[in-house]
Design a protein around this motif. Structure first.
Motif, PDB file in Angstrom:
ATOM      1  N   ARG A  24       0.686  -1.353   0.109  1.00 47.57           N
ATOM      2  CA  ARG A  24       0.032  -0.002   0.173  1.00 47.57           C
ATOM      3  C   ARG A  24       1.023   1.378   0.044  1.00 47.57           C
ATOM      4  O   ARG A  24       0.436   2.132  -0.777  1.00 47.57           O
ATOM      5  CB  ARG A  24      -0.849   0.005   1.138  1.00 47.57           C
ATOM      6  N   ALA A  42      -5.582   6.715  -1.116  1.00 52.45           N
ATOM      7  CA  ALA A  42      -6.080   5.707  -0.355  1.00 52.45           C
ATOM      8  C   ALA A  42      -7.090   4.890  -1.354  1.00 52.45           C
ATOM      9  O   ALA A  42      -7.004   3.759  -1.239  1.00 52.45           O
ATOM     10  CB  ALA A  42      -6.611   6.523   0.956  1.00 52.45           C
ATOM     11  N   ARG A  43      -7.722   5.825  -2.039  1.00 61.80           N
ATOM     12  CA  ARG A  43      -8.701   5.189  -2.932  1.00 61.80           C
ATOM     13  C   ARG A  43      -8.001   4.376  -4.069  1.00 61.80           C
ATOM     14  O   ARG A  43      -8.340   2.955  -4.254  1.00 61.80           O
ATOM     15  CB  ARG A  43      -9.552   6.250  -3.714  1.00 61.80           C
ATOM     16  N   CYS A  46      -6.715   1.037  -2.186  1.00 60.54           N
ATOM     17  CA  CYS A  46      -7.717   0.257  -2.117  1.00 60.54           C
ATOM     18  C   CYS A  46      -8.085  -0.801  -3.501  1.00 60.54           C
ATOM     19  O   CYS A  46      -8.495  -1.699  -3.518  1.00 60.54           O
ATOM     20  CB  CYS A  46      -8.991   0.827  -1.424  1.00 60.54           C
ATOM     21  N   GLU A  49      -5.418  -3.207  -4.234  1.00 64.07           N
ATOM     22  CA  GLU A  49      -5.408  -4.236  -3.654  1.00 64.07           C
ATOM     23  C   GLU A  49      -6.501  -5.111  -3.799  1.00 64.07           C
ATOM     24  O   GLU A  49      -6.181  -6.406  -3.933  1.00 64.07           O
ATOM     25  CB  GLU A  49      -5.680  -3.698  -2.130  1.00 64.07           C
ATOM     26  N   HIS A  50      -7.802  -4.758  -4.237  1.00 65.37           N
ATOM     27  CA  HIS A  50      -8.624  -5.494  -4.642  1.00 65.37           C
ATOM     28  C   HIS A  50      -8.985  -5.901  -6.038  1.00 65.37           C
ATOM     29  O   HIS A  50      -9.261  -7.191  -6.334  1.00 65.37           O
ATOM     30  CB  HIS A  50     -10.119  -4.872  -4.273  1.00 65.37           C
ATOM     31  N   TYR A 129     -15.641  -1.782  -2.254  1.00 61.42           N
ATOM     32  CA  TYR A 129     -14.918  -1.801  -0.990  1.00 61.42           C
ATOM     33  C   TYR A 129     -14.226  -0.625  -0.669  1.00 61.42           C
ATOM     34  O   TYR A 129     -13.528  -0.632   0.319  1.00 61.42           O
ATOM     35  CB  TYR A 129     -13.838  -3.041  -1.243  1.00 61.42           C
ATOM     36  N   CYS A 130     -14.244   0.323  -1.569  1.00 60.56           N
ATOM     37  CA  CYS A 130     -13.138   1.638  -1.664  1.00 60.56           C
ATOM     38  C   CYS A 130     -14.138   2.816  -1.100  1.00 60.56           C
ATOM     39  O   CYS A 130     -13.557   3.794  -1.236  1.00 60.56           O
ATOM     40  CB  CYS A 130     -12.424   1.437  -2.503  1.00 60.56           C
ATOM     41  N   LEU A 134     -11.579   5.345   4.111  1.00 59.94           N
ATOM     42  CA  LEU A 134     -10.282   4.251   4.124  1.00 59.94           C
ATOM     43  C   LEU A 134      -9.150   4.721   5.335  1.00 59.94           C
ATOM     44  O   LEU A 134      -9.334   6.064   5.474  1.00 59.94           O
ATOM     45  CB  LEU A 134      -9.831   4.490   2.769  1.00 59.94           C
TER      46      LEU A 134
END
Length: 141
Positions: A24, A42-43, A46, A49-50, A129-130, A134
Motif C-alpha cells: 500500500r 488511499a482510494r 484500495c 489491493e482488490h 470496497y473502496c 479508508l
C-alpha cells in the motif's frame, strides 16, 4: 556440455521478468511521484489491493465478452489497451496491454487516471470496497 550451457543461457534470457508485488505505501509513494493527488491515494491503493493484490503482472481471466483485464488496476482490453493478439480494442489509452504488465507502473497509472476521469471510481467493480472511509496513507510519507 557447451550446448547445455547455451541452452540454459537462452532459456534464462527468454524467461519473463519476475513481477513485483507492491504494498500500500510503496504504491502510494510511487503514485504521488507520478503526480496523483494525495487525497486520492488511499482510494487507488484500495482499488489495486482488490483488483490485483498489488501485483503488476496480472492478466485476469477472460471476461464474458471475451476481453481481459491487465495490470495492477486490471484495465480492460476492449476499451483501454490493445491486446497483443490483435483483437479489436477501442484502445482509449493508446498503448499495448503488455505495457500495463511491467514493474514500471507509469502506464497503468496514466491509463487508470484517464478511466477515472471519464467514468469515475465506479469504473472498477471493486469500488464497493473502496467507497467508504479508508485508512490514511499519511504514515507512508
Amino acid at each position: 556440455m557447451k550446448a547445455l550451457a547455451c541452452l540454459t543461457i537462452a532459456l534464462a534470457l527468454a524467461a519473463p521478468a519476475l513481477s513485483i508485488t507492491l504494498d500500500r505505501c510503496r504504491l502510494a509513494r510511487e503514485m504521488s511521484r507520478l503526480g496523483v493527488p494525495r487525497d486520492q491515494l488511499a482510494r487507488w491503493a484500495c482499488i489495486a489491493e482488490h483488483e490485483s493484490s498489488y501485483r503488476t503482472h496480472i492478466k485476469g481471466p477472460t471476461n464474458s465478452n471475451g476481453s481481459n483485464d491487465y495490470g495492477i488496476f486490471q484495465i480492460n482490453n476492449y476499451y483501454w489497451c490493445q491486446p497483443s493478439n490483435g483483437r479489436f480494442s477501442h484502445n482509449e489509452c493508446k498503448l499495448s496491454c503488455d505495457a500495463l504488465l511491467t514493474d514500471d507502473i507509469t502506464n497503468s497509472v496514466r491509463c487508470a487516471r484517464k478511466i477515472q476521469a471519464r467514468q469515475g471510481w465506479k469504473a472498477w467493480a471493486t469500488w464497493k470496497y473502496c467507497s467508504g472511509t479508508l485508512p490514511s496513507i499519511d504514515s507512508c510519507f
